[in-house]
Scaffold this motif. Structure first.
Motif, mmCIF file in Angstrom:
data_model
loop_
_atom_site.group_PDB
_atom_site.id
_atom_site.type_symbol
_atom_site.label_atom_id
_atom_site.label_comp_id
_atom_site.label_asym_id
_atom_site.label_seq_id
_atom_site.Cartn_x
_atom_site.Cartn_y
_atom_site.Cartn_z
ATOM 1 N N LEU A 65 0.816 -1.220 0.000
ATOM 2 C CA LEU A 65 0.000 0.000 0.000
ATOM 3 C C LEU A 65 0.845 1.264 0.000
ATOM 4 O O LEU A 65 0.531 2.229 -0.699
ATOM 5 N N ILE A 66 1.926 1.280 0.786
ATOM 6 C CA ILE A 66 2.663 2.537 0.969
ATOM 7 C C ILE A 66 3.714 2.782 -0.114
ATOM 8 O O ILE A 66 4.373 3.826 -0.111
ATOM 9 N N GLN A 67 3.891 1.807 -1.018
ATOM 10 C CA GLN A 67 4.837 2.036 -2.108
ATOM 11 C C GLN A 67 4.417 3.272 -2.910
ATOM 12 O O GLN A 67 3.241 3.473 -3.198
ATOM 13 N N ASN A 68 5.402 4.084 -3.261
ATOM 14 C CA ASN A 68 5.175 5.294 -4.069
ATOM 15 C C ASN A 68 4.241 6.296 -3.387
ATOM 16 O O ASN A 68 3.517 7.055 -4.042
ATOM 17 N N THR A 69 4.214 6.294 -2.046
ATOM 18 C CA THR A 69 3.445 7.303 -1.312
ATOM 19 C C THR A 69 4.405 8.151 -0.488
ATOM 20 O O THR A 69 5.576 7.786 -0.279
ATOM 21 N N SER A 70 3.925 9.254 -0.003
ATOM 22 C CA SER A 70 4.744 10.126 0.842
ATOM 23 C C SER A 70 4.778 9.581 2.270
ATOM 24 O O SER A 70 3.992 8.707 2.636
ATOM 25 N N LEU A 71 5.710 10.093 3.076
ATOM 26 C CA LEU A 71 5.822 9.763 4.503
ATOM 27 C C LEU A 71 6.006 8.263 4.751
ATOM 28 O O LEU A 71 5.510 7.711 5.726
ATOM 29 N N GLN A 72 6.739 7.592 3.863
ATOM 30 C CA GLN A 72 6.928 6.148 4.020
ATOM 31 C C GLN A 72 7.666 5.819 5.311
ATOM 32 O O GLN A 72 7.327 4.835 6.007
ATOM 33 N N ALA A 73 8.677 6.632 5.650
ATOM 34 C CA ALA A 73 9.452 6.365 6.871
ATOM 35 C C ALA A 73 8.563 6.464 8.103
ATOM 36 O O ALA A 73 8.639 5.618 9.012
ATOM 37 N N GLU A 74 7.703 7.486 8.128
ATOM 38 C CA GLU A 74 6.801 7.659 9.266
ATOM 39 C C GLU A 74 5.817 6.491 9.366
ATOM 40 O O GLU A 74 5.544 5.980 10.463
ATOM 41 N N LYS A 75 5.285 6.067 8.222
ATOM 42 C CA LYS A 75 4.309 4.968 8.224
ATOM 43 C C LYS A 75 4.956 3.658 8.703
ATOM 44 O O LYS A 75 4.369 2.924 9.500
ATOM 45 N N ARG A 76 6.178 3.387 8.234
ATOM 46 C CA ARG A 76 6.856 2.152 8.652
ATOM 47 C C ARG A 76 7.187 2.194 10.143
ATOM 48 O O ARG A 76 7.066 1.191 10.857
ATOM 49 N N THR A 77 7.610 3.352 10.600
ATOM 50 C CA THR A 77 7.928 3.490 12.028
ATOM 51 C C THR A 77 6.694 3.234 12.882
ATOM 52 O O THR A 77 6.763 2.537 13.901
ATOM 53 N N LEU A 78 5.562 3.769 12.463
ATOM 54 C CA LEU A 78 4.322 3.569 13.213
ATOM 55 C C LEU A 78 3.925 2.095 13.206
ATOM 56 O O LEU A 78 3.507 1.545 14.240
ATOM 57 N N PHE A 79 4.061 1.443 12.044
ATOM 58 C CA PHE A 79 3.744 0.005 11.954
ATOM 59 C C PHE A 79 4.605 -0.793 12.929
ATOM 60 O O PHE A 79 4.108 -1.666 13.659
ATOM 61 N N GLN A 80 5.887 -0.494 12.952
ATOM 62 C CA GLN A 80 6.806 -1.242 13.809
ATOM 63 C C GLN A 80 6.550 -0.977 15.287
ATOM 64 O O GLN A 80 6.630 -1.876 16.119
ATOM 65 N N LEU A 81 6.200 0.262 15.640
ATOM 66 C CA LEU A 81 5.920 0.581 17.039
ATOM 67 C C LEU A 81 4.704 -0.179 17.559
ATOM 68 O O LEU A 81 4.685 -0.638 18.703
ATOM 69 N N ILE A 82 3.690 -0.315 16.717
ATOM 70 C CA ILE A 82 2.471 -1.005 17.151
ATOM 71 C C ILE A 82 2.678 -2.510 17.184
ATOM 72 O O ILE A 82 2.170 -3.206 18.077
ATOM 73 N N ASN A 83 3.491 -3.049 16.260
ATOM 74 C CA ASN A 83 3.605 -4.508 16.127
ATOM 75 C C ASN A 83 4.949 -5.072 16.595
ATOM 76 O O ASN A 83 5.127 -6.286 16.612
ATOM 77 N N ASP A 84 5.895 -4.187 16.963
ATOM 78 C CA ASP A 84 7.185 -4.636 17.482
ATOM 79 C C ASP A 84 7.659 -3.584 18.483
ATOM 80 O O ASP A 84 8.347 -2.633 18.132
ATOM 81 N N LYS A 85 7.279 -3.757 19.722
ATOM 82 C CA LYS A 85 7.486 -2.724 20.743
ATOM 83 C C LYS A 85 8.953 -2.398 20.988
ATOM 84 O O LYS A 85 9.276 -1.402 21.629
ATOM 85 N N ALA A 86 9.862 -3.216 20.504
ATOM 86 C CA ALA A 86 11.279 -3.026 20.837
ATOM 87 C C ALA A 86 11.966 -1.967 19.977
ATOM 88 O O ALA A 86 13.082 -1.562 20.269
ATOM 89 N N ILE A 87 11.322 -1.498 18.903
ATOM 90 C CA ILE A 87 12.037 -0.595 17.993
ATOM 91 C C ILE A 87 12.127 0.819 18.583
ATOM 92 O O ILE A 87 11.333 1.214 19.431
ATOM 93 N N LYS A 88 13.076 1.550 18.058
ATOM 94 C CA LYS A 88 13.336 2.908 18.533
ATOM 95 C C LYS A 88 12.998 3.901 17.427
ATOM 96 O O LYS A 88 13.264 3.648 16.249
ATOM 97 N N VAL A 89 12.408 5.041 17.800
ATOM 98 C CA VAL A 89 12.085 6.084 16.825
ATOM 99 C C VAL A 89 13.400 6.696 16.340
ATOM 100 O O VAL A 89 14.267 7.048 17.163
ATOM 101 N N PRO A 90 13.601 6.828 15.022
ATOM 102 C CA PRO A 90 14.853 7.404 14.499
ATOM 103 C C PRO A 90 15.150 8.777 15.106
ATOM 104 O O PRO A 90 14.244 9.592 15.296
ATOM 105 N N ASP A 91 16.433 9.015 15.385
ATOM 106 C CA ASP A 91 16.840 10.269 16.029
ATOM 107 C C ASP A 91 16.459 11.488 15.192
ATOM 108 O O ASP A 91 16.100 12.541 15.741
ATOM 109 N N GLU A 92 16.558 11.346 13.853
ATOM 110 C CA GLU A 92 16.257 12.512 13.010
ATOM 111 C C GLU A 92 14.792 12.943 13.136
ATOM 112 O O GLU A 92 14.476 14.131 13.020
ATOM 113 N N MET A 93 13.900 11.975 13.369
ATOM 114 C CA MET A 93 12.484 12.313 13.568
ATOM 115 C C MET A 93 12.307 13.064 14.890
ATOM 116 O O MET A 93 11.615 14.082 14.947
ATOM 117 N N ILE A 94 12.945 12.554 15.931
ATOM 118 C CA ILE A 94 12.837 13.204 17.244
ATOM 119 C C ILE A 94 13.383 14.623 17.169
ATOM 120 O O ILE A 94 12.788 15.577 17.687
#
Length: 576
Positions: free
Chosen positions: A340-369
């Motif tokens: 779904l997210i191929q060729n869409t904007s904000l792909q990094a944000e969408k993937r980060t949100l997916f991983q946070l909800i489904n893999d609690k161990a991941i860290k938000v990238p420093d550049e976003m913070i």
């Protein structure tokens, strides 16, 4: 209706006026413009159209405009068997267009009532909005452009509305249309906000001095109270005023559904969403509204199914793409999500949100913070991914700070923050409950008495029904008016010295029939009596039907089979 392609804006405008006029008749289900126009100019089986719109009767016709004259043909068709049970052609000078629109609307409403039972029909359904036919044609050009909903088309629409106003300074609908266009340009950021809102207010101040009876008047306050100020009580009051003028007003119903969503009143929101879909079943926006309700209720599978259908109706609806993305995140469907997210904007944000909800161990990238730590009032996103991501990370304080800023600015993107699953983790933070205190509670939503029942109960009391029933039966027995093939409800009403609404109600209440079935029952009995008379043996079945008052072969055959269960020929053979 099919249209004269050289004057498509004019034909579409006339069709929409007739649709809007018919929505004023309480009890008559009328499909709104978006869904009706989906079939314009297409060769589709009438049964398929009826199934998609969930209706039993289709209004079909054509509009032709030539210089200063217009010709409109209209016909009502039964979906089940394609029977044309009413048709008429109207030829008029263009200057009489408003009277013609009213005449056509009333004729359609009367014919629907004659065939399907009682409902009230006003004396007039369309009033003349302008004294200038030139202004009206310019307004319709503007309307056709406005409905394209692009920044360019909105600005072009404003130009045509202003030209219409130049012809008629008292054209209220043109001012209200300008108000809506400027409001949209302001909210979408395509004009400097203050400049656009000042122009919107200027148009409102002029329009309200001309006509406050239009639904556009209370609707013009809804955006201000709801989206700008989050003053939910005043928004509710003004939405109700819109729906009092027109209970099926699409913008009014949509605003009420969205207001209920913002407050978390999901059962009530579903009622309005389903009403929206009843009158406009092929609107992508309406299905998106329904999908949003399911999403906020945590019914992600149901929301996904609904939003998928939304995107078949309008693949370009960006908010629907975001909602589908959210559903896939909560359902943990990684492959579908990535596709779904191929060729869409904000792909990094969408993937980060997916991983946070489904893999609690991941860290938000420093550049976003780092980027979001420098949050400014000017920064905006259609969907607040920053708040959603931060709320599901170790940066909940920063998430709450962003949320506070957006609520204080009354950002539309976050108006449903209480219901949003992605920020449930912020509910326990001190101060969350005080971010915005609603001035509207569920008890304020008063169920309205059924309008049809309310109107009908005041037409005739039971004693009047019994008295007039006897008068009607005597008239039909002694005078045999049913033998007149042109007999109308108005003719009978004039004889009984009543109005058409009362006679329609009388027949429906006393005999549980609509007007046409009531009259045709007499015609059928007359046919039976003369058909079995040996002296009429030389006459054809159709000739006998015409002598009984029926005015068409199809109407006679259809009614006969409905009443007797067999064809006229079979009946005659069995009873000879």
């Amino acid at each position: 209706m099919s249209n004269d392609i050289d004057n498509e804006y004019f034909c579409d405008g006339i069709t929409e006026e007739i649709i809007n006029a018919l929505t004023k008749v309480n009890g008559l289900k009328v499909i709104a413009r978006t869904s009706s126009f989906a079939f314009k100019g297409k060769d589709i089986d009438i049964r398929d159209i009826g199934k998609q719109l969930n209706v039993n009767t289709i209004l079909e016709g054509s509009i032709k405009k030539s210089q200063d004259r217009v010709r409109i043909t209209a016909q009502l068709i039964a979906v089940t068997d394609g029977t044309h049970y009413w048709s008429k052609r109207f030829d008029r000078e263009l200057i009489d267009i408003f009277d013609l629109e009213d005449e056509i609307s009333l004729a359609i409403a009367d014919e629907m009532r004659n065939n399907f039972g009682h409902f009230e029909v006003q004396n007039h359904l369309i009033k003349q909005p302008t004294s200038s036919i030139d202004a009206y044609q310019l307004f319709l050009k503007g309307r056709s452009l406005q409905l394209q909903w692009t920044p360019e088309s909105l600005n072009q629409a404003i130009d045509f509305y202003n030209q219409a106003i130049a012809f008629d300074k008292n054209y209220a609908k043109a001012y209200y249309a300008n108000l809506q266009c400027y409001g949209l340009l302001a909210m979408w950021g395509y004009m400097p906000y203050k400049e656009a809102m000042n122009l919107a207010i200027q148009n409102l101040l002029i329009a309200k001095e001309i006509d406050t009876s239009l639904p556009e008047y209370p609707l013009s306050f809804v955006g201000k109270f709801f989206w700008e100020e989050w003053d939910f009580k005043n928004a509710y009051i003004h939405i109700n005023k819109v729906l009092e003028i027109n209970p099926n007003h699409i913008d009014g119903l949509e605003a009420m559904a969205e207001l209920c969503i913002a407050l978390g009143f999901f059962d009530t929101a579903l009622e309005y969403a389903n009403t929206l879909l009843d009158v406009d079943p092929l609107s992508a926006n309406n299905h998106y509204t329904l999908a949003h309700i399911y999403y906020y209720q945590g019914q992600f599978e149901k929301a996904l199914e609904t939003v998928n259908y939304t995107l078949t109706l309008n693949p370009q609806l960006e908010l629907a793409h975001h909602l589908k993305c959210f559903c896939l995140i909560w359902l943990n469907r990684g492959e579908e999500f990535e596709a779904l997210i191929q060729n869409t904007s904000l792909q990094a944000e969408k993937r980060t949100l997916f991983q946070l909800i489904n893999d609690k161990a991941i860290k938000v990238p420093d550049e976003m913070i780092e980027k979001w730590s420098l949050f400014t009032e000017k920064e905006t996103m259609l969907v607040p991914y920053d708040v959603y991501i931060l709320s599901n990370s170790n940066h909940k304080d920063l998430a709450f700070s962003h949320l506070q800023n957006m609520v204080s600015q009354r950002r539309g993107q976050i108006i449903n923050y209480r219901q949003e699953p992605f920020i449930q983790s912020l509910h326990n933070i001190e101060g969350f409950s005080k971010l915005h205190e609603s001035n509207l509670v569920i008890e304020d939503f008063k169920p309205s008495q059924d309008a049809e029942e309310k109107q009908s109960s005041s037409i005739l009391d039971s004693d009047q029904v019994e008295t007039l029933k006897e008068e009607l039966l005597s008239y039909f027995t002694e005078e045999e008016p049913f033998l007149n093939p042109q007999l109308s409800l108005k003719f009978v009403a004039d004889v009984l010295e009543l109005n058409t609404n009362k006679v329609s109600y009388l027949i429906n209440k006393a005999f549980h029939l609509n007007f046409n079935d009531f009259v045709n029952s007499y015609r059928l009995n007359h046919f039976k009596s003369i058909a079995l008379d040996p002296k009429n043996g030389h006459l054809t079945i159709l000739g006998l039907a015409y002598d009984s008052g029926f005015n068409s072969k199809s109407v006679f055959n259809t009614y006969f089979k409905k009443a007797e269960g067999i064809t006229p020929k079979a009946w005659l053979k069995a009873n000879a």
